[in-house]
Design a protein around this motif. Structure first.
Motif, mmCIF file in Angstrom:
data_model
loop_
_atom_site.group_PDB
_atom_site.id
_atom_site.type_symbol
_atom_site.label_atom_id
_atom_site.label_comp_id
_atom_site.label_asym_id
_atom_site.label_seq_id
_atom_site.Cartn_x
_atom_site.Cartn_y
_atom_site.Cartn_z
ATOM 1 N N LYS A 218 0.859 -1.177 0.000
ATOM 2 C CA LYS A 218 0.000 0.000 0.000
ATOM 3 C C LYS A 218 0.895 1.227 0.000
ATOM 4 N N LEU A 219 0.599 2.163 -0.900
ATOM 5 C CA LEU A 219 1.502 3.292 -1.108
ATOM 6 C C LEU A 219 0.816 4.630 -0.927
ATOM 7 N N THR A 220 1.596 5.580 -0.468
ATOM 8 C CA THR A 220 1.177 6.972 -0.435
ATOM 9 C C THR A 220 2.425 7.829 -0.583
ATOM 10 N N SER A 221 2.231 9.116 -0.779
ATOM 11 C CA SER A 221 3.354 10.038 -0.949
ATOM 12 C C SER A 221 3.218 11.196 0.024
ATOM 13 N N VAL A 222 4.343 11.697 0.479
ATOM 14 C CA VAL A 222 4.328 12.779 1.456
ATOM 15 C C VAL A 222 3.931 14.102 0.814
ATOM 16 N N ASP A 223 4.468 14.372 -0.388
ATOM 17 C CA ASP A 223 4.284 15.708 -0.939
ATOM 18 C C ASP A 223 3.754 15.729 -2.378
ATOM 19 N N VAL A 224 4.475 15.077 -3.320
ATOM 20 C CA VAL A 224 4.090 15.181 -4.737
ATOM 21 C C VAL A 224 3.815 13.797 -5.313
ATOM 22 N N LEU A 225 3.274 13.796 -6.526
ATOM 23 C CA LEU A 225 2.982 12.543 -7.232
ATOM 24 C C LEU A 225 4.274 11.822 -7.589
ATOM 25 N N ARG A 226 4.286 10.505 -7.351
ATOM 26 C CA ARG A 226 5.422 9.676 -7.729
ATOM 27 C C ARG A 226 4.909 8.416 -8.419
ATOM 28 N N SER A 227 5.764 7.858 -9.275
ATOM 29 C CA SER A 227 5.426 6.638 -9.997
ATOM 30 C C SER A 227 6.399 5.548 -9.569
ATOM 31 N N VAL A 228 5.907 4.570 -8.825
ATOM 32 C CA VAL A 228 6.758 3.570 -8.187
ATOM 33 C C VAL A 228 6.662 2.253 -8.947
ATOM 34 N N MET A 229 7.801 1.598 -9.124
ATOM 35 C CA MET A 229 7.784 0.292 -9.767
ATOM 36 C C MET A 229 9.032 -0.499 -9.391
#
Length: 278
Positions: A160-171
């Motif tokens: 489960k993912l979230t980001s602190v500040d800006v949009l990110r693309s994780v892979m």
């Protein structure tokens, strides 16, 4: 190398260069069921596109040679207007190819849904993407790791993912596809590894000056080794400080912590928290 890997490997080599191909970090070197399905989908698209491209690449030089200005063997028919057979051939093949590609894409989109569980009792991991770093929280194990995702190779995982500040693309290219980590929201990625190993993970969405540093290692360990690693991490880690995000941003953080704050992920993922951790 099997025949179904030759063509995509060559394309990748010329597309991104020899150094990237030599590292074997893409989905073409699949190390998990999701990446393997992505590779199969990619190869099937290449073969179906070859139905159009190969005749074109062969036919174009043949036509140029046959109907060349001087010495061509083709007969010029100025009264020729149309051929029903040629029209059927020209249009039916692209229609069939496009129809299959559309069905293939629809089928792959459903089967590769990142929210789709890969097996029973997955390992639960919460990931927080911050500037220059990733935090991985293991609620059931009570630990937090920085820039290192520890997986049980004998078990599927739900991230489960979230980001602190800006949009990110994780892979993690060799294990699973891409998923966005967004501030004030929670997304989910299910992944698994075929065998123990270390696989590169990264953010592929530009997020600021520290974007090149937003990478992490994914370690898939045998079940016994994974439990031992978790115990060793738990024994050697200190408590999670309240300002952990600020500390790791300044390079003053540790590699692992005890998860004293069980609500850290929920607070950051809450819509009202967006902007509170900048």
């Amino acid at each position: 190398m099997t025949p179904d890997r030759i063509l995509p490997t060559c394309l990748l080599f010329f597309a991104v260069g020899a150094p990237a191909a030599a590292q074997e970090q893409g989905f073409l070197w699949a190390a998990g069921p999701v990446a393997e399905a992505q590779r199969a989908h990619f190869v099937s698209i290449l073969w179906w596109m070859a139905v159009v491209t190969v005749p074109l690449l062969i036919g174009l030089p043949l036509i140029l040679w046959r109907y060349r200005l001087n010495g061509g063997g083709g007969r010029y028919r100025r009264d020729w207007g149309a051929s029903p057979l040629a029209e059927v051939a020209i249009w039916s093949v692209p229609v069939v190819v496009v129809g299959f590609l559309a069905w293939n894409l629809w089928h792959a989109t459903l089967s590769l849904d990142p929210y789709r569980p890969l097996g029973p009792d997955p390992l639960e991991v919460q990931a927080i993407a911050a500037e220059g770093h990733f935090l991985f929280l293991y609620p059931d194990e009570g630990i937090v790791t920085v820039d290192r995702l520890l997986l049980d190779a004998d078990r599927t995982a739900r991230l489960k993912l979230t980001s602190v500040d800006v949009l990110r693309s994780v892979m993690v290219p060799r294990l699973a596809g891409q998923i966005y980590a967004m501030p004030g929201m929670t997304t989910e990625l299910n992944l698994a590894a075929f065998a123990p190993g270390t696989y590169a993970g990264l953010n592929t969405q530009y997020s600021g000056p520290l974007f090149p540093e937003e990478r992490f290692e994914t370690e898939a360990l045998p079940e016994t080794n994974w439990h031992a690693r978790i115990e060793a991490t738990r024994d050697g880690a200190g408590p999670l400080p309240p300002d952990v995000l600020q500390r790791i941003a300044m390079g003053d953080g540790a590699e692992a912590y005890l998860a004293a704050d069980a609500d850290l992920f929920a607070r950051i993922a809450a819509p009202s928290s967006h902007g509170a951790h900048r």
